[in-house]
Design a protein around this motif. Structure first.
Motif, PDB file in Angstrom:
ATOM      1  N   TYR A  48      36.799   5.150 -27.216  1.00 10.78           N
ATOM      2  CA  TYR A  48      37.481   6.369 -26.777  1.00 10.78           C
ATOM      3  C   TYR A  48      38.469   5.991 -25.690  1.00 10.78           C
ATOM      4  CZ  TYR A  48      34.126   9.621 -28.917  1.00 10.78           C
ATOM      5  OH  TYR A  48      33.369  10.348 -29.787  1.00 10.78           O
ATOM      6  N   ASP A  49      39.748   6.314 -25.871  1.00  8.88           N
ATOM      7  CA  ASP A  49      40.698   6.167 -24.779  1.00  8.88           C
ATOM      8  C   ASP A  49      40.395   7.244 -23.742  1.00  8.88           C
ATOM      9  OD1 ASP A  49      41.916   4.107 -26.166  1.00  8.88           O
ATOM     10  OD2 ASP A  49      43.617   5.326 -26.845  1.00  8.88           O
ATOM     11  N   ALA A  50      40.809   7.032 -22.506  1.00  9.15           N
ATOM     12  CA  ALA A  50      40.569   8.019 -21.453  1.00  9.15           C
ATOM     13  C   ALA A  50      41.084   9.389 -21.888  1.00  9.15           C
ATOM     14  CB  ALA A  50      41.249   7.584 -20.162  1.00  9.15           C
ATOM     15  N   GLY A  51      40.276  10.411 -21.691  1.00  7.40           N
ATOM     16  CA  GLY A  51      40.661  11.773 -22.024  1.00  7.40           C
ATOM     17  C   GLY A  51      40.498  12.150 -23.480  1.00  7.40           C
ATOM     18  N   ALA A  52      40.060  11.238 -24.327  1.00  8.20           N
ATOM     19  CA  ALA A  52      39.900  11.525 -25.749  1.00  8.20           C
ATOM     20  C   ALA A  52      38.691  12.422 -25.984  1.00  8.20           C
ATOM     21  CB  ALA A  52      39.733  10.225 -26.541  1.00  8.20           C
ATOM     22  N   SER A  53      38.729  13.179 -27.077  1.00  9.71           N
ATOM     23  CA  SER A  53      37.589  14.019 -27.423  1.00  9.71           C
ATOM     24  C   SER A  53      37.575  14.263 -28.925  1.00  9.71           C
ATOM     25  CB  SER A  53      37.644  15.347 -26.672  1.00  9.71           C
ATOM     26  OG  SER A  53      38.778  16.092 -27.064  1.00  9.71           O
ATOM     27  N   PHE A  54      36.424  14.678 -29.414  1.00  5.57           N
ATOM     28  CA  PHE A  54      36.238  15.086 -30.797  1.00  5.57           C
ATOM     29  C   PHE A  54      35.922  16.567 -30.808  1.00  5.57           C
ATOM     30  CE2 PHE A  54      35.621  10.928 -32.895  1.00  5.57           C
ATOM     31  CZ  PHE A  54      35.973  11.244 -34.192  1.00  5.57           C
ATOM     32  N   ASN A  55      36.356  17.282 -31.824  1.00 11.99           N
ATOM     33  CA  ASN A  55      35.928  18.662 -31.998  1.00 11.99           C
ATOM     34  C   ASN A  55      34.431  18.670 -32.285  1.00 11.99           C
ATOM     35  OD1 ASN A  55      38.515  19.734 -31.709  1.00 11.99           O
ATOM     36  ND2 ASN A  55      38.950  19.519 -33.903  1.00 11.99           N
ATOM     37  N   THR A  56      33.793  19.810 -32.087  1.00 10.88           N
ATOM     38  CA  THR A  56      32.378  19.936 -32.408  1.00 10.88           C
ATOM     39  C   THR A  56      32.181  19.579 -33.881  1.00 10.88           C
ATOM     40  OG1 THR A  56      32.088  21.672 -30.759  1.00 10.88           O
ATOM     41  CG2 THR A  56      30.426  21.523 -32.505  1.00 10.88           C
TER      42      THR A  56
END
Length: 104
Positions: A48-56
């Motif tokens: 994960y790059d900084a600030g990355a996220s996945f949807n639920t």
């Protein structure tokens, strides 16, 4: 299918693999084992790059996570290097808020 014949030994030198983009922006992976393209049983090294996220999203067959470096975060907490998490079948989560993290 990738490495789905469990009667055969498998060795993968992940350092030599290229990072591939995942469906989420700024999330990268190295595929080790896959049942289907984006569903079913899978094993990957994920960055994960900084600030990355996945949807639920759901994990119908469950999920295992081993944090290698950085911090893996979801709505249940923040987990540092060496943390192992196992989410039971049918659970869902939204990984995010992470500071550079690698897990598989």
């Amino acid at each position: 299918m990738l490495n789905q014949d469990y009667s055969l030994p498998v060795t993968i030198a992940t350092a030599g693999q290229q990072w591939e983009a995942s469906p989420a922006a700024k999330v990268w992976r190295k595929k080790l084992e896959r049942q289907q393209a984006e569903s079913g049983r899978a094993t990957s090294v994920v960055r994960y790059d900084a600030g990355a996220s996945f949807n639920t999203h759901q994990h119908p067959d469950g999920e295992e996570i081993l944090v290698l470096e950085g911090v893996f975060s979801d709505e249940s907490g923040d987990y540092g290097p060496g943390c192992y998490l196992r989410n039971p079948a049918g659970t869902e989560h939204a990984p995010g808020r992470s500071r550079v993290a690698s897990y598989w």
